[in-house]
Design a protein around this motif. Structure first.
Motif, PDB file in Angstrom:
ATOM      1  N   THR A 106       0.830  -1.206   0.000  1.00  0.00           N
ATOM      2  CA  THR A 106       0.000   0.000   0.000  1.00  0.00           C
ATOM      3  C   THR A 106       0.864   1.255   0.000  1.00  0.00           C
ATOM      4  OG1 THR A 106      -1.677  -1.219   1.243  1.00  0.00           O
ATOM      5  CG2 THR A 106      -1.921   1.166   1.128  1.00  0.00           C
ATOM      6  N   LEU A 107       1.939   1.248   0.780  1.00  0.00           N
ATOM      7  CA  LEU A 107       2.833   2.406   0.822  1.00  0.00           C
ATOM      8  C   LEU A 107       3.483   2.657  -0.536  1.00  0.00           C
ATOM      9  CD1 LEU A 107       4.456   1.892   4.320  1.00  0.00           C
ATOM     10  CD2 LEU A 107       3.266   3.966   3.572  1.00  0.00           C
ATOM     11  N   LEU A 108       3.911   1.596  -1.189  1.00  0.00           N
ATOM     12  CA  LEU A 108       4.537   1.771  -2.499  1.00  0.00           C
ATOM     13  C   LEU A 108       3.543   2.298  -3.524  1.00  0.00           C
ATOM     14  CD1 LEU A 108       6.796  -1.431  -2.592  1.00  0.00           C
ATOM     15  CD2 LEU A 108       7.484   0.929  -2.104  1.00  0.00           C
ATOM     16  N   GLU A 109       2.280   1.907  -3.372  1.00  0.00           N
ATOM     17  CA  GLU A 109       1.232   2.433  -4.266  1.00  0.00           C
ATOM     18  C   GLU A 109       0.968   3.916  -4.001  1.00  0.00           C
ATOM     19  OE1 GLU A 109      -2.101  -0.063  -3.487  1.00  0.00           O
ATOM     20  OE2 GLU A 109      -1.259  -1.806  -4.546  1.00  0.00           O
ATOM     21  N   MET A 110       1.206   4.361  -2.759  1.00  0.00           N
ATOM     22  CA  MET A 110       0.975   5.768  -2.395  1.00  0.00           C
ATOM     23  C   MET A 110       2.084   6.695  -2.893  1.00  0.00           C
ATOM     24  SD  MET A 110      -0.315   5.353   1.558  1.00  0.00           S
ATOM     25  CE  MET A 110      -0.210   7.135   1.866  1.00  0.00           C
ATOM     26  N   ALA A 111       3.216   6.128  -3.294  1.00  0.00           N
ATOM     27  CA  ALA A 111       4.371   6.947  -3.676  1.00  0.00           C
ATOM     28  C   ALA A 111       4.051   7.831  -4.876  1.00  0.00           C
ATOM     29  CB  ALA A 111       5.559   6.044  -3.995  1.00  0.00           C
ATOM     30  N   ASN A 112       4.571   9.064  -4.834  1.00  0.00           N
ATOM     31  CA  ASN A 112       4.495   9.963  -5.986  1.00  0.00           C
ATOM     32  C   ASN A 112       5.693  10.905  -5.934  1.00  0.00           C
ATOM     33  OD1 ASN A 112       3.863  11.887  -4.029  1.00  0.00           O
ATOM     34  ND2 ASN A 112       1.668  11.906  -4.520  1.00  0.00           N
ATOM     35  N   ASP A 113       5.644  11.990  -6.686  1.00  0.00           N
ATOM     36  CA  ASP A 113       6.800  12.893  -6.768  1.00  0.00           C
ATOM     37  C   ASP A 113       7.087  13.626  -5.456  1.00  0.00           C
ATOM     38  OD1 ASP A 113       7.170  12.172  -9.373  1.00  0.00           O
ATOM     39  OD2 ASP A 113       6.136  13.919 -10.222  1.00  0.00           O
ATOM     40  N   SER A 114       6.124  13.631  -4.536  1.00  0.00           N
ATOM     41  CA  SER A 114       6.328  14.351  -3.280  1.00  0.00           C
ATOM     42  C   SER A 114       6.313  13.441  -2.054  1.00  0.00           C
ATOM     43  CB  SER A 114       5.259  15.439  -3.113  1.00  0.00           C
ATOM     44  OG  SER A 114       3.962  14.871  -3.123  1.00  0.00           O
ATOM     45  N   PHE A 115       6.005  12.157  -2.231  1.00  0.00           N
ATOM     46  CA  PHE A 115       5.944  11.201  -1.111  1.00  0.00           C
ATOM     47  C   PHE A 115       6.785   9.983  -1.463  1.00  0.00           C
ATOM     48  CE2 PHE A 115       3.813   7.728   1.295  1.00  0.00           C
ATOM     49  CZ  PHE A 115       3.980   8.224   2.582  1.00  0.00           C
ATOM     50  N   HIS A 116       7.850   9.781  -0.695  1.00  0.00           N
ATOM     51  CA  HIS A 116       8.845   8.772  -1.049  1.00  0.00           C
ATOM     52  C   HIS A 116       9.032   7.772   0.096  1.00  0.00           C
ATOM     53  CE1 HIS A 116      10.099  11.181  -4.555  1.00  0.00           C
ATOM     54  NE2 HIS A 116       9.871  12.221  -3.756  1.00  0.00           N
TER      55      HIS A 116
END
Length: 235
Positions: A69-79
Motif C-alpha cells: 500500500t505504501l509503495l502504491e501511495m508513492a508519488n513525486d512528493s511522497f517517497h
C-alpha cells in the motif's frame, strides 16, 4: 497477534495507513516504514529483497499489505522506503522483552535459566537497534532518488543464527544459568536473510553489533538497575 488477528490487522494495517495518509497530507516527503524479515516465513534458501514473501502470521501478513500500500501511495512528493528489519535486540528506556535476545538475556539474569519454546534449530537474522537507527539516519541523508520506493533487508549476513546458537551465546555471557529447549511445533518460521542490497545502496552501512555484544550490554544494564522479576514481568 495470533490470538486476535482482527485486532492485529486493525492496529498494524489500519493504524499504519492512518499515519501514512496523515504524513502525506502534511507534506512529509520521506517515510521510512519498519517492516520485518518475518515476511519471509519459512524457507530453506537465503532470502533477499527479490524473494517472494511467505508470511505465516497475522503480523507478517499486515506487514506485506502495508509495504504494498505504501509503495502504491508513492508519488513525486511522497517517497516511502521499506525496512525489512531482522529481529531487533538492544536496550531501551521501555524495554521490549517479547524479542528473543532481550527475553533470553533477561530470563538468564533474573531466573538463572534460558527456556526456549522451540528446539533451537530454526534460523533467524538479528540486528541491534543502534544499527537500525544508523540505517535510518543514512537513508534520511541519502539522495531521494536512491531510496525512494526501495526495499531494504536491514541487518548483517554475519548475524544469521540458529536460535540454539543465540541461547548458547547468551549462556556464555550469563554464567551459571541453565538452558532448556522445547519443540518447534507451534512456530514454523525458519529463515536466513541476505543483507547485500542495503550495503550496496548505502555505502558505508555496516552493522557494528552482534548478539554477544548485545547480551553484554543487557547484562551491564540489568546489573546497574538490579533488575528483578517484578520489573521483568511487568506490563
Amino acid at each position: 497477534g495470533q490470538n486476535d488477528p482482527e485486532l492485529t490487522f486493525e492496529i498494524n494495517h489500519n493504524g499504519t495507513m492512518n499515519l501514512a495518509k496523515a504524513a502525506k497530507k502534511a507534506g512529509v516527503s520521506r517515510f521510512i516504514y519498519f517492516s520485518s524479515c518475518s515476511i519471509y516465513g519459512a524457507s530453506e534458501n537465503v532470502s533477499d529483497e527479490s524473494t517472494t514473501p511467505n508470511p505465516l502470521t497475522a503480523y507478517a501478513k499486515s506487514k506485506i499489505l502495508n509495504e504494498n500500500t505504501l509503495l502504491e501511495m508513492a508519488n513525486d512528493s511522497f517517497h516511502p522506503t521499506i525496512f525489512r528489519n531482522a529481529t531487533v535486540f538492544g536496550a531501551s528506556p521501555r524495554m521490549r522483552f517479547d524479542l528473543v535476545v532481550n527475553d533470553l538475556a533477561a530470563s538468564a539474569y533474573v531466573n538463572g535459566i534460558i527456556k526456549m519454546s522451540s528446539d533451537g534449530t530454526p534460523w533467524r537474522p538479528f540486528v541491534h537497534i543502534m544499527d537500525v537507527s544508523k540505517a535510518v539516519v543514512m537513508t534520511l541523508n541519502s539522495p531521494i532518488e536512491k531510496i525512494s520506493k526501495k526495499l531494504f533487508n536491514v541487518g548483517s549476513n554475519d548475524n544469521n543464527y540458529q536460535v540454539r546458537n543465540v541461547a548458547e551465546i547468551i549462556a556464555g555471557v550469563f554464567p551459571g544459568c541453565t538452558t532448556e529447549f522445547g519443540d518447534s511445533t507451534g512456530d514454523k518460521r525458519n529463515y536466513r536473510v541476505a543483507f547485500n542490497e542495503i550495503q550496496n545502496v548505502l555505502p558505508g552501512f555496516r552493522c557494528e553489533w552482534d548478539v554477544k555484544r548485545g547480551a553484554e550490554e543487557l547484562k551491564e544494564i540489568f546489573e546497574s538497575i538490579n533488575m528483578d522479576k517484578e520489573t521483568y514481568e511487568s506490563r
